[in-house]
Design a protein around this motif. Sequence first.
Motif, PDB file in Angstrom:
ATOM      1  N   SER A  89      -8.643  -7.525  -4.350  1.00 55.87           N
ATOM      2  CA  SER A  89     -10.061  -7.758  -4.613  1.00 55.87           C
ATOM      3  C   SER A  89     -10.358  -8.311  -5.989  1.00 55.87           C
ATOM      4  O   SER A  89     -11.508  -8.544  -6.310  1.00 55.87           O
ATOM      5  CB  SER A  89     -10.825  -6.448  -4.421  1.00 55.87           C
ATOM      6  N   ILE A 105       0.312   2.816  -9.967  1.00 53.91           N
ATOM      7  CA  ILE A 105      -0.378   3.555  -8.912  1.00 53.91           C
ATOM      8  C   ILE A 105      -0.871   4.846  -9.550  1.00 53.91           C
ATOM      9  O   ILE A 105      -0.097   5.610 -10.109  1.00 53.91           O
ATOM     10  CB  ILE A 105       0.550   3.890  -7.734  1.00 53.91           C
ATOM     11  N   GLU A 106      -2.152   5.083  -9.447  1.00 50.08           N
ATOM     12  CA  GLU A 106      -2.730   6.260 -10.072  1.00 50.08           C
ATOM     13  C   GLU A 106      -2.463   7.520  -9.269  1.00 50.08           C
ATOM     14  O   GLU A 106      -2.868   7.640  -8.122  1.00 50.08           O
ATOM     15  CB  GLU A 106      -4.242   6.064 -10.219  1.00 50.08           C
ATOM     16  N   THR A 156      -0.207   9.003  -7.496  1.00 47.92           N
ATOM     17  CA  THR A 156       0.247   9.025  -6.105  1.00 47.92           C
ATOM     18  C   THR A 156       1.674   9.500  -5.968  1.00 47.92           C
ATOM     19  O   THR A 156       2.166   9.623  -4.856  1.00 47.92           O
ATOM     20  CB  THR A 156       0.143   7.624  -5.470  1.00 47.92           C
ATOM     21  N   ALA A 164      -2.535   6.628  -0.819  1.00 49.94           N
ATOM     22  CA  ALA A 164      -3.744   5.899  -1.230  1.00 49.94           C
ATOM     23  C   ALA A 164      -3.864   4.631  -0.386  1.00 49.94           C
ATOM     24  O   ALA A 164      -3.821   3.523  -0.900  1.00 49.94           O
ATOM     25  CB  ALA A 164      -3.653   5.549  -2.708  1.00 49.94           C
ATOM     26  N   CYS A 199       0.857  -1.174   0.000  1.00 53.43           N
ATOM     27  CA  CYS A 199       0.000   0.000   0.000  1.00 53.43           C
ATOM     28  C   CYS A 199       0.895   1.227   0.000  1.00 53.43           C
ATOM     29  O   CYS A 199       2.088   1.143   0.269  1.00 53.43           O
ATOM     30  CB  CYS A 199      -0.955  -0.002   1.186  1.00 53.43           C
ATOM     31  N   LYS A 222      -6.203   2.972   1.091  1.00 54.77           N
ATOM     32  CA  LYS A 222      -7.277   1.994   0.933  1.00 54.77           C
ATOM     33  C   LYS A 222      -7.062   1.101  -0.286  1.00 54.77           C
ATOM     34  O   LYS A 222      -7.731   0.089  -0.429  1.00 54.77           O
ATOM     35  CB  LYS A 222      -8.637   2.677   0.872  1.00 54.77           C
ATOM     36  N   TYR A 223      -6.136   1.480  -1.163  1.00 53.03           N
ATOM     37  CA  TYR A 223      -5.861   0.681  -2.351  1.00 53.03           C
ATOM     38  C   TYR A 223      -4.656  -0.213  -2.119  1.00 53.03           C
ATOM     39  O   TYR A 223      -3.704   0.170  -1.457  1.00 53.03           O
ATOM     40  CB  TYR A 223      -5.602   1.582  -3.559  1.00 53.03           C
ATOM     41  N   LYS A 224      -4.699  -1.417  -2.682  1.00 49.56           N
ATOM     42  CA  LYS A 224      -3.596  -2.366  -2.595  1.00 49.56           C
ATOM     43  C   LYS A 224      -3.069  -2.597  -4.004  1.00 49.56           C
ATOM     44  O   LYS A 224      -3.818  -2.613  -4.964  1.00 49.56           O
ATOM     45  CB  LYS A 224      -4.058  -3.692  -1.991  1.00 49.56           C
ATOM     46  N   TYR A 225      -1.772  -2.798  -4.119  1.00 46.57           N
ATOM     47  CA  TYR A 225      -1.128  -2.963  -5.406  1.00 46.57           C
ATOM     48  C   TYR A 225      -0.257  -4.203  -5.393  1.00 46.57           C
ATOM     49  O   TYR A 225       0.290  -4.576  -4.361  1.00 46.57           O
ATOM     50  CB  TYR A 225      -0.277  -1.729  -5.731  1.00 46.57           C
TER      51      TYR A 225
END
Length: 121
Positions: A120, A96-97, A99, A78, A74, A80-83
Amino acid sequence: MHREIKFRGRSIDTKEWVYGFLYINSNDGRTFVLVDGDLTEDFTAVVVIPETIGQYIGLKDKNGKEIYEEDIFCHPNAPKYKYVVEWEDGGFSIFIEDTGFKHNYIEVIGNIHENPELISW
């Protein structure tokens, strides 16, 4: 500039992660990680689960943890988003958008093999 090439994989016997050189036996297809040395010194060959093999990308996260292919992380901009780190078109990809990605700001929180619930898709 020196780039460290190494791999990790989960042992078939213990399910523990092992780190070192990758070797695939051309006779029987078994996949090994050679640990505790190099190809010119004594080493231990550990049979690993082929699907768990991941290459070290040459970077560390903000805590100094090495980042490997298929790690999940993470970013503080950001959270809450996982990559996931992936191999794509001859190189490692991390998207990553907007960031302002910098590897020393991210934190590895798991990988797709041990923590699939973190992603997810």
